[in-house]
Design a protein around this motif. Structure first.
Motif, PDB file in Angstrom:
ATOM      1  N   ALA A 119     127.641 -25.175  66.152  1.00  0.00           N
ATOM      2  CA  ALA A 119     127.482 -26.497  66.765  1.00  0.00           C
ATOM      3  C   ALA A 119     127.314 -26.379  68.281  1.00  0.00           C
ATOM      4  O   ALA A 119     126.487 -27.069  68.883  1.00  0.00           O
ATOM      5  CB  ALA A 119     128.673 -27.394  66.435  1.00  0.00           C
ATOM      6  N   VAL A 120     128.092 -25.510  68.916  1.00  0.00           N
ATOM      7  CA  VAL A 120     127.998 -25.333  70.363  1.00  0.00           C
ATOM      8  C   VAL A 120     126.607 -24.829  70.736  1.00  0.00           C
ATOM      9  O   VAL A 120     125.965 -25.350  71.652  1.00  0.00           O
ATOM     10  CB  VAL A 120     129.106 -24.383  70.882  1.00  0.00           C
ATOM     11  CG1 VAL A 120     128.827 -23.923  72.299  1.00  0.00           C
ATOM     12  CG2 VAL A 120     130.462 -25.036  70.772  1.00  0.00           C
ATOM     13  N   VAL A 121     126.134 -23.829  70.023  1.00  0.00           N
ATOM     14  CA  VAL A 121     124.818 -23.278  70.331  1.00  0.00           C
ATOM     15  C   VAL A 121     123.720 -24.294  70.032  1.00  0.00           C
ATOM     16  O   VAL A 121     122.785 -24.464  70.813  1.00  0.00           O
ATOM     17  CB  VAL A 121     124.598 -21.954  69.548  1.00  0.00           C
ATOM     18  CG1 VAL A 121     123.154 -21.493  69.659  1.00  0.00           C
ATOM     19  CG2 VAL A 121     125.550 -20.888  70.040  1.00  0.00           C
ATOM     20  N   ALA A 122     123.833 -24.987  68.914  1.00  0.00           N
ATOM     21  CA  ALA A 122     122.785 -25.940  68.531  1.00  0.00           C
ATOM     22  C   ALA A 122     122.730 -27.171  69.428  1.00  0.00           C
ATOM     23  O   ALA A 122     121.681 -27.796  69.553  1.00  0.00           O
ATOM     24  CB  ALA A 122     122.984 -26.358  67.077  1.00  0.00           C
ATOM     25  N   THR A 123     123.842 -27.522  70.059  1.00  0.00           N
ATOM     26  CA  THR A 123     123.875 -28.743  70.861  1.00  0.00           C
ATOM     27  C   THR A 123     123.834 -28.483  72.360  1.00  0.00           C
ATOM     28  O   THR A 123     123.902 -29.435  73.147  1.00  0.00           O
ATOM     29  CB  THR A 123     125.140 -29.585  70.544  1.00  0.00           C
ATOM     30  OG1 THR A 123     126.304 -28.809  70.841  1.00  0.00           O
ATOM     31  CG2 THR A 123     125.151 -30.014  69.092  1.00  0.00           C
ATOM     32  N   ARG A 124     123.718 -27.240  72.764  1.00  0.00           N
ATOM     33  CA  ARG A 124     123.688 -26.947  74.197  1.00  0.00           C
ATOM     34  C   ARG A 124     122.406 -27.527  74.816  1.00  0.00           C
ATOM     35  O   ARG A 124     121.361 -27.585  74.148  1.00  0.00           O
ATOM     36  CB  ARG A 124     123.810 -25.461  74.464  1.00  0.00           C
ATOM     37  CG  ARG A 124     122.562 -24.674  74.193  1.00  0.00           C
ATOM     38  CD  ARG A 124     122.783 -23.184  74.448  1.00  0.00           C
ATOM     39  NE  ARG A 124     121.553 -22.458  74.310  1.00  0.00           N
ATOM     40  CZ  ARG A 124     121.024 -22.052  73.174  1.00  0.00           C
ATOM     41  NH1 ARG A 124     121.653 -22.300  72.041  1.00  0.00           N
ATOM     42  NH2 ARG A 124     119.886 -21.393  73.142  1.00  0.00           N
ATOM     43  N   PRO A 125     122.488 -27.950  76.061  1.00  0.00           N
ATOM     44  CA  PRO A 125     121.298 -28.500  76.726  1.00  0.00           C
ATOM     45  C   PRO A 125     120.219 -27.428  76.844  1.00  0.00           C
ATOM     46  O   PRO A 125     120.499 -26.273  77.133  1.00  0.00           O
ATOM     47  CB  PRO A 125     121.805 -28.891  78.115  1.00  0.00           C
ATOM     48  CG  PRO A 125     123.288 -28.902  78.015  1.00  0.00           C
ATOM     49  CD  PRO A 125     123.673 -28.002  76.901  1.00  0.00           C
ATOM     50  N   ARG A 126     119.022 -27.835  76.601  1.00  0.00           N
ATOM     51  CA  ARG A 126     117.894 -26.911  76.700  1.00  0.00           C
ATOM     52  C   ARG A 126     117.305 -26.982  78.108  1.00  0.00           C
ATOM     53  O   ARG A 126     117.113 -28.058  78.658  1.00  0.00           O
ATOM     54  CB  ARG A 126     116.832 -27.277  75.677  1.00  0.00           C
ATOM     55  CG  ARG A 126     117.469 -27.334  74.271  1.00  0.00           C
ATOM     56  CD  ARG A 126     116.712 -26.619  73.268  1.00  0.00           C
ATOM     57  NE  ARG A 126     117.061 -26.681  71.879  1.00  0.00           N
ATOM     58  CZ  ARG A 126     118.221 -26.786  71.305  1.00  0.00           C
ATOM     59  NH1 ARG A 126     119.287 -26.961  71.986  1.00  0.00           N
ATOM     60  NH2 ARG A 126     118.375 -26.750  70.007  1.00  0.00           N
ATOM     61  N   ALA A 127     117.014 -25.840  78.661  1.00  0.00           N
ATOM     62  CA  ALA A 127     116.474 -25.802  80.043  1.00  0.00           C
ATOM     63  C   ALA A 127     114.995 -26.086  80.075  1.00  0.00           C
ATOM     64  O   ALA A 127     114.245 -25.949  79.216  1.00  0.00           O
ATOM     65  CB  ALA A 127     116.751 -24.445  80.663  1.00  0.00           C
TER      66      ALA A 127
END
Length: 124
Positions: free
Chosen positions: A116-124
């Motif tokens: 969940a953390v990886v999937a929801t991290r803001p994309r640059a």
């Protein structure tokens, strides 16, 4: 807030059903060597990644991580109680499996939260 309460209740329900299923398993199904548990952990880890990603797709983006944490947190707390009272809650398991059970469920929850953390991290 109601959304998070809903996921907290769903997580508690999932925990109750899965714990009941474990309680009802025949003793000869759960008395396995540790290497079979490692294989089970790897397979379930992959399944949990997929399940978590599907879970997150159904939730509005800004609520995804908090909803998943609300879903997982009660299960983690309740499973800590299971490990503490392992012989009473899961008498069909060998008592020596308590540490393996604790490690296995911790692994599963960590996989879900990290996905969940990886999937929801803001994309640059």
């Amino acid at each position: 807030m109601r959304l998070y309460l809903w996921f907290l209740l769903r997580g508690s329900f999932v925990w109750a059903v899965s714990t009941l299923i474990l309680r009802l398993l025949p003793a000869d199904w759960v008395d396995r060597p540790a290497w079979t548990l490692l294989i089970t952990g790897a397979i379930s880890g992959a399944g949990l990644v997929v399940a978590t990603l599907v879970f997150l797709r159904k939730i509005e983006e800004r609520h995804q991580l908090a909803a998943l944490v609300s879903f997982v947190a009660p299960q983690m707390v309740l499973d800590a109680g299971v490990v503490a009272a392992f012989a009473d809650v899961l008498p069909n398991f060998p008592t020596g499996h308590a540490p393996l059970f604790g490690a296995f469920v911790l692994w599963c929850y960590a996989v879900m939260v990290m996905t969940a953390v990886v999937a929801t991290r803001p994309r640059a």
